[in-house]
Design a protein around this motif. Structure first.
Motif, PDB file in Angstrom:
ATOM      1  N   VAL A   1       0.836  -1.206   0.000  1.00 15.12           N
ATOM      2  CA  VAL A   1       0.000   0.000   0.000  1.00 15.12           C
ATOM      3  C   VAL A   1       0.867   1.252   0.000  1.00 15.12           C
ATOM      4  CG1 VAL A   1      -1.679   1.360   1.314  1.00 15.12           C
ATOM      5  CG2 VAL A   1      -1.978  -1.116   1.094  1.00 15.12           C
ATOM      6  N   LYS A   2       1.908   1.259   0.843  1.00 19.93           N
ATOM      7  CA  LYS A   2       2.801   2.413   0.868  1.00 19.93           C
ATOM      8  C   LYS A   2       3.510   2.579  -0.471  1.00 19.93           C
ATOM      9  CE  LYS A   2       5.376   2.934   4.555  1.00 19.93           C
ATOM     10  NZ  LYS A   2       6.245   2.581   5.711  1.00 19.93           N
ATOM     11  N   GLY A   3       3.888   1.467  -1.063  1.00 20.95           N
ATOM     12  CA  GLY A   3       4.540   1.522  -2.371  1.00 20.95           C
ATOM     13  C   GLY A   3       3.624   2.124  -3.422  1.00 20.95           C
ATOM     14  N   MET A   4       2.348   1.753  -3.365  1.00 15.50           N
ATOM     15  CA  MET A   4       1.392   2.292  -4.322  1.00 15.50           C
ATOM     16  C   MET A   4       1.198   3.788  -4.100  1.00 15.50           C
ATOM     17  SD  MET A   4      -0.455   1.612  -6.899  1.00 15.50           S
ATOM     18  CE  MET A   4      -1.947   1.973  -7.811  1.00 15.50           C
ATOM     19  N   LEU A   5       1.129   4.210  -2.856  1.00 22.73           N
ATOM     20  CA  LEU A   5       0.977   5.634  -2.553  1.00 22.73           C
ATOM     21  C   LEU A   5       2.160   6.442  -3.086  1.00 22.73           C
ATOM     22  CD1 LEU A   5      -0.395   5.377   1.104  1.00 22.73           C
ATOM     23  CD2 LEU A   5      -1.635   6.267  -0.888  1.00 22.73           C
TER      24      LEU A   5
ATOM     25  N   ARG B   1       2.826   9.868 -10.751  1.00 28.36           N
ATOM     26  CA  ARG B   1       1.966   9.257 -11.757  1.00 28.36           C
ATOM     27  C   ARG B   1       1.475  10.285 -12.779  1.00 28.36           C
ATOM     28  NH1 ARG B   1      -0.467   3.995 -11.558  1.00 28.36           N
ATOM     29  NH2 ARG B   1      -1.840   3.819 -13.352  1.00 28.36           N
ATOM     30  N   ASN B   2       1.626   9.954 -14.045  1.00 27.20           N
ATOM     31  CA  ASN B   2       1.033  10.741 -15.123  1.00 27.20           C
ATOM     32  C   ASN B   2      -0.211  10.001 -15.597  1.00 27.20           C
ATOM     33  OD1 ASN B   2       3.006  12.836 -15.252  1.00 27.20           O
ATOM     34  ND2 ASN B   2       4.384  11.428 -16.327  1.00 27.20           N
ATOM     35  N   LEU B   3      -1.360  10.607 -15.392  1.00 31.36           N
ATOM     36  CA  LEU B   3      -2.611   9.966 -15.747  1.00 31.36           C
ATOM     37  C   LEU B   3      -2.839  10.026 -17.260  1.00 31.36           C
ATOM     38  CD1 LEU B   3      -4.878  11.583 -13.003  1.00 31.36           C
ATOM     39  CD2 LEU B   3      -3.869   9.298 -12.945  1.00 31.36           C
ATOM     40  N   THR B   4      -3.413   8.963 -17.795  1.00 30.36           N
ATOM     41  CA  THR B   4      -3.840   9.013 -19.190  1.00 30.36           C
ATOM     42  C   THR B   4      -5.183   9.757 -19.249  1.00 30.36           C
ATOM     43  OG1 THR B   4      -5.107   6.948 -19.083  1.00 30.36           O
ATOM     44  CG2 THR B   4      -2.746   6.775 -19.595  1.00 30.36           C
TER      45      THR B   4
ATOM     46  N   VAL C   1      -5.181  17.288 -10.931  1.00 27.90           N
ATOM     47  CA  VAL C   1      -5.105  16.020 -10.200  1.00 27.90           C
ATOM     48  C   VAL C   1      -3.660  15.557 -10.097  1.00 27.90           C
ATOM     49  CG1 VAL C   1      -5.825  13.606 -10.156  1.00 27.90           C
ATOM     50  CG2 VAL C   1      -7.437  15.371 -10.884  1.00 27.90           C
ATOM     51  N   GLU C   2      -2.890  15.699 -11.168  1.00 27.86           N
ATOM     52  CA  GLU C   2      -1.480  15.288 -11.132  1.00 27.86           C
ATOM     53  C   GLU C   2      -0.675  16.156 -10.169  1.00 27.86           C
ATOM     54  OE1 GLU C   2      -1.039  13.341 -15.612  1.00 27.86           O
ATOM     55  OE2 GLU C   2      -0.330  15.385 -15.234  1.00 27.86           O
ATOM     56  N   GLU C   3      -0.983  17.449 -10.112  1.00 28.18           N
ATOM     57  CA  GLU C   3      -0.312  18.325  -9.148  1.00 28.18           C
ATOM     58  C   GLU C   3      -0.662  17.919  -7.721  1.00 28.18           C
ATOM     59  OE1 GLU C   3       1.986  20.812  -9.404  1.00 28.18           O
ATOM     60  OE2 GLU C   3       2.145  20.035 -11.446  1.00 28.18           O
TER      61      GLU C   3
END
Length: 429
Positions: free
Chosen positions: A339-343, A349-352, A406-408
Motif C-alpha cells: 500500500v505504501k509503495g502504491m501511494l 503518476r502521469n494519468l492518461t 489532479v497530477e499536481e
C-alpha cells in the motif's frame, strides 16, 4: 426567504437566516414519500478547549463530553424523547462526529409535528446530578463494547498514530475514566456555549410545502428567548507535521490480522476556494486506485493478501485531515509495504486521458445517485456548510477539474513522514 435553483440537478433550495441566527434550509422533493430533518450544531469531540459564554478564560472539558451531551438531550425530567417521536410515527436518531453533533428524524406522516418535536427537545436541556451519574454507566459500557471491536481499535489506533497533539486522536466517546469527570455543570457550560441557534443549522428534505414549513420553523423560534449571539472562542493545539508513531501493533483475540495504512493530510493550505476541489480529487484518486473495482485490489486479492474487508476512507476538515487504507490480511508487513509503495508510486503518476475521464465520470455518477438519498443530502449539506461550501456546487466542481490539477495534487500528496501503519494481531495467549 431566499430561493436558489440548481438547473443541473433539478433541485430548488429555500433558505433563511432567522433573527436568532439559526440557518434554515429546505429542500422540497414532492416525489418522495419520506421526509428527513436534521438539527446540527457545529460542536464535536475535538472542541475540548474553549471560552465559555460570558467568560474570558478558556476551560478544558473532559474528553467525550460532546457525545455525552448528545445522549443526555434525549432524556427529559418526565420522559424520553424517543417516545415522543415514536408516537408520531417517526424514526429518530443522533450522532456525534469530530466536528458536529446532529439530531434527526425520518417520517412519512405528521411532518410538522415531528419538526416541532425536533426543534423543541434540542432547545430544552434538562440535566440532573442523578441522571448524569446513571448515564456514565451506560456510556462506559458503550466504550468497552467498542474497545472490544478489532475494526474500531484499528481505526482509532491509526488516528492516534497519526496525530501527536490534536484532539482528533481522542475517541469521540472519550474513555471510561474521562467521562467519570463529567458533571451537570459541565454539560450546561457546553450546551450554553455551542447550542446557541447562531451556531446551528436546521435542514429539512422531503415531501412538504416550503412556505408553510419555513413559517412553522420561524414561529417556533420567535416564541423562544435566546441570549445575544455569542462569539465562540475555540482553541486547538499546534499539530506537528510528522506522525506520532510510525508503526503500532495492537494485540487482540482475533483469528485474522488487520493492517491499516494512515496518511496525515496537510490542511494548512486549504481554504474555502480550494477545499472542495481537494476533497473531490482525493476521493476520485482513492476510488480509482484502491476500490474493489481497481487493478490494485484485484492483484492483492489474487495474492491472498486481502479479502473483501479492504477499504479506504478520507476525511478533511479545517484543522485536521486523514486517509486510511487497509483491512484484514494474513501478512500485515507485506500489505503495508504494498500500500505504501502504491501511494509513493502515485506521487509521480502521469494519468492518461482515459484514466482521468473515467475517474470524473464515476465520481459524477456517484454524486447523482446520492441525490436520491435524503439522508445524504441533508447531513452532507450541513457538513459542507460548516466549511463554507455549497453541496450543490459539487457537480460543477468535479466537471471543472483538469488532469493537470489532479497530477499536481498527487505530486504534493504523499510524504513518508506523514504515514503511519497500525496492525491488529492475534494475541499470543
Amino acid at each position: 426567504m431566499n430561493t436558489q435553483h440548481y438547473e443541473q440537478i433539478g433541485e430548488t433550495l429555500y433558505s433563511k437566516k432567522l433573527d436568532n441566527g439559526l440557518e434554515v434550509y429546505l429542500l422540497p422533493k414532492r416525489e418522495m414519500a419520506k421526509t428527513f430533518g436534521v438539527f446540527t450544531t457545529e460542536y464535536g469531540s475535538i472542541d475540548q478547549t474553549f471560552s465559555p459564554i460570558g467568560k474570558n478564560e478558556q476551560v478544558t472539558v473532559p474528553e467525550g463530553i460532546a457525545h455525552f451531551l448528545e445522549h443526555k438531550l434525549f432524556e427529559k425530567e418526565d420522559r424520553d424523547v424517543f417516545q415522543d417521536f415514536t408516537k408520531l410515527g417517526a424514526s429518530p436518531n443522533a450522532f456525534t462526529s469530530f466536528t458536529s453533533t446532529a439530531y434527526l428524524f425520518s417520517a412519512t406522516q405528521h411532518i410538522q409535528e415531528n419538526v416541532r418535536t425536533l426543534l423543541d427537545f434540542v432547545q430544552d436541556p434538562y440535566f440532573s446530578d442523578e441522571s448524569v451519574e446513571k448515564e456514565k454507566g451506560i456510556i462506559a459500557q458503550e466504550i468497552r463494547m467498542y474497545d472490544d471491536q478489532p475494526d474500531w481499535r484499528a481505526f482509532f489506533g491509526t488516528i492516534q498514530s497519526l496525530f501527536q497533539d490534536h484532539p482528533v486522536k481522542v475517541d469521540i466517546a472519550g474513555t471510561v475514566d474521562s467521562i467519570q469527570d463529567i458533571t451537570k455543570e459541565d454539560l450546561y457550560t457546553c450546551y450554553n456555549t455551542f447550542y446557541h441557534p447562531s451556531n446551528m443549522t436546521f435542514f429539512v428534505a422531503g415531501n412538504f410545502d416550503p412556505e408553510s414549513m419555513m413559517k412553522l420553523i420561524e414561529e417556533n423560534q420567535n416564541a423562544k428567548e435566546f441570549e445575544a449571539t455569542p462569539t465562540i472562542d475555540r482553541s486547538y493545539p499546534d499539530e506537528p507535521k510528522g506522525v506520532a508513531e510510525a508503526h503500532k501493533v495492537i494485540e487482540m483475540p482475533v483469528s485474522v490480522s488487520k493492517c491499516l495504512v494512515g496518511v496525515k493530510e496537510d490542511t494548512e493550505y486549504l481554504n474555502e476556494d480550494t477545499f472542495l476541489k481537494t476533497d473531490m480529487m482525493k476521493n476520485m484518486v482513492l476510488d480509482h486506485f484502491f476500490s474493489k473495482s481497481g487493478e490494485f485490489f484485484e492483484t492483492l486479492y489474487n495474492e491472498d493478501l486481502i479479502d473483501d474487508s479492504f477499504h479506504f476512507e478520507t476525511h478533511l476538515d479545517k484543522s485536521f485531515g486523514f486517509t486510511i487504507i487497509g483491512g484484514n490480511t494474513r501478512n500485515p508487513e507485506k500489505l503495508s509495504e504494498r500500500v505504501k509503495g502504491m501511494l509513493h508510486e502515485l506521487k509521480g503518476r502521469n494519468l492518461t486521458d482515459e484514466e482521468f475521464n473515467r475517474m470524473k465520470r464515476k465520481k459524477i455518477g456517484q454524486f447523482m445517485r446520492s441525490m436520491n438519498s435524503l439522508e445524504f443530502i441533508a447531513t452532507t449539506f450541513v457538513q459542507y456548510r460548516h466549511l463554507g461550501i455549497d453541496l450543490f456546487q459539487v457537480l460543477p466542481a468535479i466537471e471543472s477539474l483538469t488532469k493537470d490539477e489532479v497530477e499536481e495534487h498527487l505530486k504534493a500528496w504523499i510524504d513518508e513522514d506523514r504515514i503511519a501503519v497500525t496492525e491488529v494481531r492475534p494475541s499470543e495467549e
